[in-house]
Scaffold this active site. Structure first.
Site, PDB file in Angstrom:
ATOM      1  N   HIS A  57      -4.889 -18.181 -10.796  1.00  0.00           N
ATOM      2  CA  HIS A  57      -4.572 -18.582  -9.420  1.00  0.00           C
ATOM      3  C   HIS A  57      -5.493 -19.700  -8.942  1.00  0.00           C
ATOM      4  CE1 HIS A  57      -2.159 -14.989  -9.384  1.00  0.00           C
ATOM      5  NE2 HIS A  57      -3.203 -14.202  -9.539  1.00  0.00           N
ATOM      6  N   HIS A 219       2.318 -13.586  -9.197  1.00  0.00           N
ATOM      7  CA  HIS A 219       2.349 -13.245 -10.623  1.00  0.00           C
ATOM      8  C   HIS A 219       3.768 -13.349 -11.150  1.00  0.00           C
ATOM      9  CE1 HIS A 219      -0.823 -10.894  -8.587  1.00  0.00           C
ATOM     10  NE2 HIS A 219      -1.562 -11.395  -9.552  1.00  0.00           N
TER      11      HIS A 219
END
Lengths: 333, 333
Positions: A57, A219
């Site tokens: 991320h 995700h």
């Protein structure tokens, strides 16, 4: 799978070595266990603000370590929570005697491991509090979550609480501020194309040539629905309206608008979407007082974007504007 | 083609509207002709530093407009030079009485249009100089170029010359500095996957599932050769060695290493590559004194990266460290 990597099993450590080389003036990077700490830690009598989560991320979270933001970040394997040991190590390395606030994105593994770390730290006599951010309005419960997911609002939370801690606000005050910010921030994202987790080797999901996922998770978890690709003038309200209606944000509100890229989205598209969102907010009588545009809460090379809206007041504006010096956010210093 | 846009014909103007909304404190954005000017222009008695080129390389160039860097940027259509009118407008709007330096990437259309603008400005009595940057070592001559192409080194050039102009260096001095920097900077890139020009609707090129293009241009122009995808430990020297051998950079040199993403490459891969490059430079006895890691010279959503290496001296380090306040680069202020 096309990636600039060596081995899927060493991606996180290899990338951390690069961060260490690139930002030696700001960061101390430890690999075993993996913890990224601001170079001048521990800062005496300052609350330590600590976050972390699965890697993939970036720049979240290690890119936000530095003066005025995080004292430490714990990077887990890609899309996998860091261990309690990592978090405990971060608490220990940053302990300046004023306690630590752990900022946790609401995913089952993260919540469990940060809570365990907080208990271990408490057993060692350290004052540790935990707050859980769950700003994603797209879905309640998901593959990785009980309740809403924590997404882009995390960046704003880390900046604001980091600024407060830097000013000497105590642990009670930092925790109270964090809970207030979590109550004022909402997000939602979409995906045009998936990312690929290195050790999986295949895209996290598939979409048709003209299909997008509205409400995507960071995700690649499913969102609200798959719909045909539409012009930006329709995509932007499809994301922004659910965000605004959730809190809700209404005429007269002052906000920070964060237009976030998912990792594979070019800046030209983010600015284009941002411009439409600013117009829609103006039409609703909502005043955009601060902005952030860029890829700050990503999902590997996923193509897509998210909007995060935070309700501001004078205190939050002052904390947002306060100096920050991290690899990914820097101003005033 | 999956993009967050409305109409291919309005992408640039729509994105500029977003930039105007996001950065009203830093930029004045004009749409007809398209020129992005620092909000406090013209700055009296300061050399105006102006650049521009086709859009699709964001944040280059408009993201580098502001104190300590560019006075104005002229965004052309995607991958297409701005017109002489745009450049002339930029010169006029930023004229503080000390002349203007035009920074042009070496592409045939850009060189022609900036030269024409310089002649028009001279005819109006304005002092204008032009420098052409051609830092890409991959190929000599290409689809869009006579001679080498201008790529990532442009960011460093704009920062260094912008800092000098901000300190009051005159037009002769700024031009001399620019030519010196151009002589000290070299770059090369690779692509894993192409970008798609909005009005074309199809990817600019195609690559096999395990194939990459070494020496790619920022418009998807062919590089040196197509080769199988390899581990990062082999890709990094395949890019870095030709860069180092070209100038050459040798033991004892002090350098700035810029690890650049092409728009669709996640930060985790850039840091990973950066770490390897730092190690290779150390092994050669080259000292990396400054770094930049991120997607600053892009090619829409192309997946890939480039390295740029600049030979430093004390003066250049000081100019690099000088305060800058633009949408994409900011420190010290």
């Amino acid at each position: 799978m096309k990636k600039i990597i060596n081995d899927p099993s060493t991606v996180v450590a290899d990338a951390l070595r690069g961060m260490a080389a690139a930002h030696g003036d700001l960061l101390d990077v430890h690999l075993d266990p993996a913890v990224v700490v601001r170079a001048d830690a521990p800062v005496p009598r300052k609350v330590a603000v600590i976050s972390g989560g699965g890697s993939g991320h970036e720049p979240l979270h290690a890119g936000f370590v530095g003066r005025g933001m995080l004292d430490a970040a714990c990077p887990g394997p890609v899309f996998t929570s860091p261990t309690p040991d990592q978090v405990l190590e971060a608490v220990t390395r940053t302990d300046g005697g004023a306690g630590a606030l752990l900022i946790v994105k609401n995913y089952t593994g993260d919540v469990l491991n940060f809570e365990t770390a907080a208990e271990l730290a408490a057993a060692e006599g350290l004052a540790v509090r935990t707050v859980v951010i769950d700003d994603d309005v797209a879905v309640t419960d998901s593959a990785h979550t009980a309740g809403r997911r924590g997404v882009g609002g995390t960046v704003l939370l880390e900046k604001l609480v980091g600024a407060a801690a830097e000013r000497g606000v105590d642990l009670d005050g930092c925790e109270e501020l964090a809970r207030s910010v979590i109550g004022r921030v909402r997000s939602m994202g979409l995906a045009l194309a998936p990312g690929t987790v290195p050790h999986a080797g295949e895209p996290s999901f598939t979409l048709g040539d003209d299909e997008i996922e509205l409400g995507i998770g960071i995700h690649g978890e499913p969102g609200r629905r798959r719909v045909p690709l539409r012009p930006a003038d329709e995509l932007v309200p499809a994301l922004l309206d659910p965000v605004l209606e959730d809190l809700p944000f209404t005429a007269g509100d002052r906000v920070l608008l964060f237009t976030n890229g998912m990792g594979g989205t070019p800046l030209i598209e983010l600015y284009l979407a941002h411009g439409i969102a600013e117009r829609l907010l103006a039409e609703r009588g909502v005043t955009v007082e601060r902005r952030l545009v860029g890829s700050y809460t990503t999902s590997l090379e996923m193509q897509g974007m998210s909007f995060t809206v935070l309700k501001l007041d004078d205190d939050l504006v002052e904390l947002w504007d306060a100096p920050v010096r991290t690899p990914a956010l820097r101003w005033g210093v």
